[in-house]
Design a protein around this motif. Structure first.
Motif, mmCIF file in Angstrom:
data_model
loop_
_atom_site.group_PDB
_atom_site.id
_atom_site.type_symbol
_atom_site.label_atom_id
_atom_site.label_comp_id
_atom_site.label_asym_id
_atom_site.label_seq_id
_atom_site.Cartn_x
_atom_site.Cartn_y
_atom_site.Cartn_z
ATOM 1 N N GLY A 133 -14.754 -4.656 13.281
ATOM 2 C CA GLY A 133 -15.625 -4.009 13.804
ATOM 3 C C GLY A 133 -17.086 -4.287 13.317
ATOM 4 O O GLY A 133 -17.391 -5.724 12.890
ATOM 5 N N GLU A 134 -18.180 -3.519 13.263
ATOM 6 C CA GLU A 134 -19.377 -3.835 13.047
ATOM 7 C C GLU A 134 -19.706 -4.593 11.597
ATOM 8 O O GLU A 134 -20.757 -5.265 11.415
ATOM 9 C CB GLU A 134 -20.408 -2.606 13.258
ATOM 10 C CG GLU A 134 -20.160 -1.881 14.639
ATOM 11 C CD GLU A 134 -20.792 -2.896 15.735
ATOM 12 O OE1 GLU A 134 -21.633 -3.455 15.527
ATOM 13 O OE2 GLU A 134 -19.839 -3.106 16.630
ATOM 14 N N ASP A 135 -18.839 -4.122 10.881
ATOM 15 C CA ASP A 135 -18.977 -4.677 9.622
ATOM 16 C C ASP A 135 -18.170 -6.020 9.091
ATOM 17 O O ASP A 135 -18.084 -6.216 7.749
ATOM 18 C CB ASP A 135 -19.133 -3.576 8.324
ATOM 19 C CG ASP A 135 -20.059 -2.619 8.595
ATOM 20 O OD1 ASP A 135 -21.250 -2.865 9.023
ATOM 21 O OD2 ASP A 135 -19.690 -1.199 8.359
ATOM 22 N N ALA A 136 -17.405 -6.241 10.206
ATOM 23 C CA ALA A 136 -16.596 -7.278 9.530
ATOM 24 C C ALA A 136 -17.176 -8.450 9.336
ATOM 25 O O ALA A 136 -18.267 -9.016 9.640
ATOM 26 C CB ALA A 136 -15.586 -7.610 10.962
ATOM 27 N N GLU A 137 -16.295 -9.294 8.276
ATOM 28 C CA GLU A 137 -17.002 -10.623 7.977
ATOM 29 C C GLU A 137 -15.897 -11.789 8.254
ATOM 30 O O GLU A 137 -14.966 -11.789 8.487
ATOM 31 C CB GLU A 137 -17.155 -10.363 6.606
ATOM 32 C CG GLU A 137 -18.308 -9.883 6.033
ATOM 33 C CD GLU A 137 -18.470 -9.700 4.486
ATOM 34 O OE1 GLU A 137 -17.783 -10.417 3.819
ATOM 35 O OE2 GLU A 137 -19.435 -9.260 4.033
ATOM 36 N N PHE A 138 -16.542 -12.895 8.675
ATOM 37 C CA PHE A 138 -15.750 -13.976 9.055
ATOM 38 C C PHE A 138 -15.959 -15.287 8.092
ATOM 39 O O PHE A 138 -16.822 -15.458 7.505
ATOM 40 C CB PHE A 138 -16.103 -14.344 10.511
ATOM 41 C CG PHE A 138 -15.930 -13.356 11.610
ATOM 42 C CD1 PHE A 138 -16.803 -12.438 11.434
ATOM 43 C CD2 PHE A 138 -14.834 -13.330 12.344
ATOM 44 C CE1 PHE A 138 -16.514 -11.207 12.604
ATOM 45 C CE2 PHE A 138 -14.434 -12.168 13.236
ATOM 46 C CZ PHE A 138 -15.488 -11.139 13.140
ATOM 47 N N GLU A 139 -14.854 -16.120 8.275
ATOM 48 C CA GLU A 139 -14.908 -17.424 7.568
ATOM 49 C C GLU A 139 -14.611 -18.520 8.466
ATOM 50 O O GLU A 139 -13.761 -18.480 9.630
ATOM 51 C CB GLU A 139 -13.974 -17.437 6.303
ATOM 52 C CG GLU A 139 -12.775 -17.204 6.942
ATOM 53 C CD GLU A 139 -11.658 -17.275 5.429
ATOM 54 O OE1 GLU A 139 -12.215 -17.267 4.465
ATOM 55 O OE2 GLU A 139 -10.330 -16.909 5.655
ATOM 56 N N ARG A 140 -15.172 -19.721 8.330
ATOM 57 C CA ARG A 140 -15.016 -20.781 9.262
ATOM 58 C C ARG A 140 -13.697 -21.663 9.087
ATOM 59 O O ARG A 140 -13.426 -21.726 7.656
ATOM 60 C CB ARG A 140 -16.175 -21.803 9.207
ATOM 61 C CG ARG A 140 -16.021 -23.122 9.911
ATOM 62 C CD ARG A 140 -17.487 -23.885 9.877
ATOM 63 N NE ARG A 140 -17.183 -25.380 10.441
ATOM 64 C CZ ARG A 140 -18.230 -26.203 10.357
ATOM 65 N NH1 ARG A 140 -19.423 -26.014 9.801
ATOM 66 N NH2 ARG A 140 -17.925 -27.360 10.917
ATOM 67 N N ILE A 141 -13.007 -21.892 10.024
ATOM 68 C CA ILE A 141 -11.767 -22.572 9.821
ATOM 69 C C ILE A 141 -11.758 -23.662 10.860
ATOM 70 O O ILE A 141 -12.589 -23.797 11.923
ATOM 71 C CB ILE A 141 -10.532 -21.370 10.211
ATOM 72 C CG1 ILE A 141 -10.592 -20.923 11.392
ATOM 73 C CG2 ILE A 141 -10.461 -20.432 9.066
ATOM 74 C CD1 ILE A 141 -9.220 -20.221 11.992
ATOM 75 N N SER A 142 -10.697 -24.606 10.687
ATOM 76 C CA SER A 142 -10.475 -25.531 11.936
ATOM 77 C C SER A 142 -9.920 -25.083 12.931
ATOM 78 O O SER A 142 -9.396 -24.141 13.188
ATOM 79 C CB SER A 142 -9.841 -26.686 11.199
ATOM 80 O OG SER A 142 -8.388 -26.291 11.173
ATOM 81 N N TRP A 143 -10.048 -26.009 14.085
ATOM 82 C CA TRP A 143 -9.188 -25.391 15.385
ATOM 83 C C TRP A 143 -7.748 -25.828 15.220
ATOM 84 O O TRP A 143 -7.022 -24.897 15.829
ATOM 85 C CB TRP A 143 -9.568 -26.449 16.381
ATOM 86 C CG TRP A 143 -10.841 -26.083 17.433
ATOM 87 C CD1 TRP A 143 -12.291 -26.781 17.107
ATOM 88 C CD2 TRP A 143 -10.875 -25.214 18.248
ATOM 89 N NE1 TRP A 143 -12.969 -26.067 18.181
ATOM 90 C CE2 TRP A 143 -12.339 -24.991 18.862
ATOM 91 C CE3 TRP A 143 -9.918 -24.126 18.769
ATOM 92 C CZ2 TRP A 143 -12.550 -24.106 19.658
ATOM 93 C CZ3 TRP A 143 -10.270 -23.082 19.755
ATOM 94 C CH2 TRP A 143 -11.611 -23.009 20.148
ATOM 95 N N ASP A 144 -7.395 -26.702 14.356
ATOM 96 C CA ASP A 144 -5.712 -26.740 14.023
ATOM 97 C C ASP A 144 -5.395 -25.327 13.628
ATOM 98 O O ASP A 144 -4.240 -24.770 13.962
ATOM 99 C CB ASP A 144 -5.497 -27.879 13.282
ATOM 100 C CG ASP A 144 -4.190 -28.035 13.190
ATOM 101 O OD1 ASP A 144 -3.349 -28.257 14.352
ATOM 102 O OD2 ASP A 144 -3.516 -27.798 12.142
ATOM 103 N N GLU A 145 -6.273 -24.910 12.491
ATOM 104 C CA GLU A 145 -5.710 -23.680 11.795
ATOM 105 C C GLU A 145 -5.657 -22.517 13.013
ATOM 106 O O GLU A 145 -4.868 -21.740 12.821
ATOM 107 C CB GLU A 145 -6.568 -23.395 10.751
ATOM 108 C CG GLU A 145 -6.158 -22.172 9.751
ATOM 109 C CD GLU A 145 -7.021 -22.005 8.592
ATOM 110 O OE1 GLU A 145 -6.669 -20.770 7.966
ATOM 111 O OE2 GLU A 145 -7.785 -22.761 8.234
#
Length: 823
Positions: A133-145
């Motif tokens: 939702g609105e407060d979600a956080e994300f991290e960068r990953i590779s396409w393969d992952e």
């Protein structure tokens, strides 16, 4: 941002934040595309080299506007500078619109998704659904992952719940070949895909009469509009929501002397160009159609020869309301065909398709041991309840204008009804589809130049054969969106556990009763969303997959409303780590063990797909840019696709709504009815029109467009505003038992008393509070299963004094700051 994906955590407010320099360098505010390394050194984003020539590349626009116009993309120094209308093989269909001309701002918009991302806190063992939702956080990953996670979760759901528990959703964000690639993968996997529950009401009602229709109704080519002498544009603002092919051809008709009648509860831009505006009250369209039908009967303006040759008007109806059949009433016959009484031979005869005869159009006749009544009498009898002078107050249209519109349609030669999608959005809108199909049958407006029966103009589509259903594949389940919802909620008809959505902003923005959907997806173990831009739906995802813009990939588009298949040549490679929909689906297929069913490259795939089309081959399409397919200009020239082969203006297999049987059209209303049980508490009908500034929620953050249309507003009549102490420009709270939204009031006379409107498609954070789809509901007709976005009641009041509106009031541009808020 750190180059190490494992070290990168970003919140909603900084999700893959691009620097202001990069945003400027990507063409926002006058700049063009430069390399990302250059962006760090040059923050001006000002393009100063005006010397040189553009390379012009053929492409096409393909949102859900249905125009899907060819586009010339002007590229210089590896960046898109501008777009212009392309020239198709049939030059009559050279068109474009404001949205199509703004693509240079869309492809380089700071809302573009840049890298694959995983929501922090999500894991296969614990999806942590409350973290979405609105407060979600994300991290960068590779396409393969990212693809490995998707494949593992899909296989896990398949093992525990069955392959149908994986839902493959294609939205309307790209009507190229993206949906075809996903459908092929879904078929190989055995997953589930959606059948629509949006804008299919009127088409289904028409289908019961004419044997065609779903998303609206197919009709003559748009180029034939110029030959129409009377056009009734019913429930659609053509000059706002269909600015491309349809509006230009409508103007051709007007310039040729055709009369334009607009039926709409709102005084729209289309109504402003009409010879006659019929301001029907919400939900009263069937009443109005029956009033016009009554006028035609009363004045004997119907086309008797057409009714006898091509409709069930002369068919005999037995005492039980079913059609008398030859096998039952004609000695020696075993044919299950309707019969009619021939006044010349004075006997009952089989009513064959496309057959002329002196069939009685009124009366009751003895047929063996029973009696048969002419079907047309049942229609005339029902219409007699809707005398224009008796219904003008109910429908909101003066009797004289009801009669004038009917006169024009019946007496001025070829014409017809061109419906929009407005009436679809009432719960029982399918009855209007039946009603207007009967109306244009009475005037003989089928199967001739200048006669129109729908708003889906005859066009072309590339034939990909069985591409979506490879030989030996298990195929996919195909269920309505209403059942997708219950499948997520309760396992009806089966449990859905994984969602792979591409080019779709449905879940968190575009579907009715938004909060119900957001609660339902908490039952999913994985939500993976592929899109070009960061949307409310990507914000609710577990995996975010950056998709290429239309100009960053090879492809083909089929408009379906003009007779061309169009080629997409790539203007430049996808930016950042964005990938084409073909690449995403084909690489996911490899992870799932289906890699052999896809080629390595999109050109190879497209060439293979087009082998099934006898009129279009890849090399010709690529060299020409567009290929015109042979498409009939005039629709419905032969037998109708009905059981009888005729227009079934009497439907013996009719459904019922609220206990009312629909052999002939009869009005049925839900929340638009004056006596609806909640009308006192929520007295205003709430609509969400299409806007000229976006296609659904696409083109949402184009700076040029937002300068003209900076924030959501509520159209409200001065009378309703005064009764509530509301002034123009004041912020108001719109609410009902489901939810609320806070927007600025736009007090104007174009909206009639008792009706309010906020144009649809705005994102969650465009609203001061709430969302327009927090007010809508999922109550549908069991006959059609179509979402009733306009069958909504609300109340409006001044917004609370402590409401925070500085997102607009303290912003000199009037547009909320977006740079850095998006990936």
């Amino acid at each position: 941002m750190s180059e190490n994906p494992a070290e990168t955590n970003v919140s909603r407010r900084t999700v893959l934040r691009s620097t202001g320099a990069a945003a400027a360098a990507l063409g926002i505010g006058g700049g063009g595309l430069v390399s990302l390394s250059e962006a760090a050194d040059d923050e001006s984003g000002v393009f100063t080299d005006y010397v040189g020539e553009d390379e012009v590349i053929p492409n096409s626009c393909a949102p859900n506007c249905r125009g899907r116009c060819p586009i010339e993309v002007h590229v210089r120094d590896g960046r898109v500078q501008k777009t212009e209308p392309g020239i198709p093989e049939n030059r009559e269909y050279k068109r474009g619109c404001t949205l199509g001309l703004s693509h240079a701002q869309r492809i380089y918009n700071p809302t573009r998704l840049k890298y694959p991302m995983k929501r922090t806190g999500w894991s296969a063992d614990d999806p942590n659904v409350d973290g979405r939702g609105e407060d979600a956080e994300f991290e960068r990953i590779s396409w393969d992952e990212a693809l490995t996670i998707m494949a593992d979760q899909m296989e896990a759901a398949k093992a525990e719940y069955g392959s149908e528990s994986v839902y493959f959703e294609s939205g309307s964000g790209d009507y190229g070949t993206a949906s075809d690639h996903q459908a092929r993968l879904a078929s190989l996997f055995g997953g589930t895909r959606m059948d629509w529950s949006i804008d299919i009401n009127v088409g289904q009602g028409f289908r019961r009469v004419g044997g065609a229709g779903w998303f609206n109704v197919p009709t003559n080519q748009a180029s034939d509009l110029k030959n129409a002498n009377t056009i009734i544009a019913w429930g659609g603002d053509i000059f706002a929501s269909r600015l491309q092919q349809d509006s230009s051809k409508m103007l051709d008709a007007i310039e040729n002397g055709g009369k334009l009648v607009v039926v709409d509860p709102v005084y729209t831009g289309t109504a402003a160009k009409a010879d006659l505006w019929l301001p029907v009250k919400p939900g009263k369209d069937v009443h109005l159609a029956l009033g016009m039908i009554h006028h035609i009967f009363e004045n004997e303006l119907y086309d008797a020869a057409f009714l006898r040759k091509r409709t069930l008007g002369p068919a005999l109806v037995g005492p039980d309301g079913t059609l008398l059949k030859a096998a039952d009433v004609l000695p020696g016959s075993d044919e299950d065909k309707p019969v009619a009484y021939n006044t010349e031979t004075e006997r009952v005869e089989i009513l064959e398709p496309e057959t002329e005869g002196a069939y009685a159009l009124t009366g009751e006749f003895s047929v063996g041991e029973t009696t048969g009544r002419v079907a047309l009498d049942a229609l005339e009898e029902e219409a007699a309840n809707y005398v224009p002078e008796d219904i003008e107050e109910t429908v909101g249209v003066e009797a004289g204008n009801i009669r004038k519109a009917a006169d024009w349609l019946a007496t001025r030669g070829p014409g017809g009804v061109v419906p929009g999608l407005g009436v679809d959005r009432y719960k029982y809108g399918h009855i209007f589809g039946q009603a207007y199909a009967v109306l244009v049958a009475l005037t003989g407006d089928y199967g001739r130049s200048g006669s129109f029966q729908g708003g889906y103009f005859n066009g072309a589509a590339a034939d990909f054969g069985d591409y979506s259903a490879p030989e030996g594949s298990p195929g996919y389940e195909f269920i309505r969106q209403t059942k997708i919802l219950t499948g997520m909620e309760s396992g009806d008809p089966f449990q859905i556990k994984v969602l792979f959505a591409q080019e779709s902003n449905f879940i968190a923005n575009q579907l009715p009763d938004r909060q119900r959907w957001l609660e339902a997806v908490k039952n999913l173990d994985l939500i993976a969303v592929s899109d070009m831009h960061h949307t409310p739906t990507t914000q609710h995802a577990d995996l975010i997959l950056p998709a290429a813009h239309w100009f960053e990939k090879v492809g083909a588009t089929s408009p379906s409303t003009h007779p061309h298949v169009m080629y997409r040549e790539k203007a430049h490679d996808p930016l950042w780590e964005a990938r084409s929909d073909f690449w995403i689906n084909s690489r996911l297929a490899r992870k799932l063990g289906f890699g052999e069913y896809f080629h390595d490259t999109k050109p190879e795939e497209l060439e293979s797909m087009l082998e099934a089309d006898e009129h279009v081959d890849y090399e010709t399409l690529k060299s020409q840019g567009t290929v015109e397919k042979p498409v009939p200009v005039v629709k419905y020239t032969g037998e109708f696709n009905t059981d009888s082969g005729r227009l079934e203006i009497y439907d013996e297999d009719a459904p019922s709504e609220e206990g009312i049987s629909l052999e002939v059209p009869r009005p049925v209303e839900s929340r638009t009815a004056e006596d609806w049980e909640g009308a006192d508490e929520y007295p205003l009908t709430f609509m969400q029109k299409h806007s000229k500034w976006r296609i659904h929620s696409q083109f949402e953050y184009q700076p040029w467009l937002r300068e003209l249309n900076p924030e959501p507003q509520l159209d409200i009549n001065p009378k309703d505003a005064a009764e509530r102490g509301i002034e123009h420009g004041q912020y108001v709270r719109v609410h009902n038992e489901r939810g609320e939204m806070v927007v600025r009031a736009k007090v104007n006379d174009a909206i009639q008393p008792g009706l309010v409107n906020t144009d649809q498609g705005w994102y969650t954070d465009d609203f001061v509070r709430g969302h327009h789809n927090d007010l809508t509901h999922t109550d549908v007709s069991p006959v059609t299963g179509n979402f009733a976005f306009y069958d909504v009641r609300v109340e409006v009041e001044p917004a609370p004094d402590d409401i925070e509106t500085n997102m607009y009031t303290e912003n000199p541009t009037g547009v909320p700051e977006r740079t850095g808020d998006r990936q």
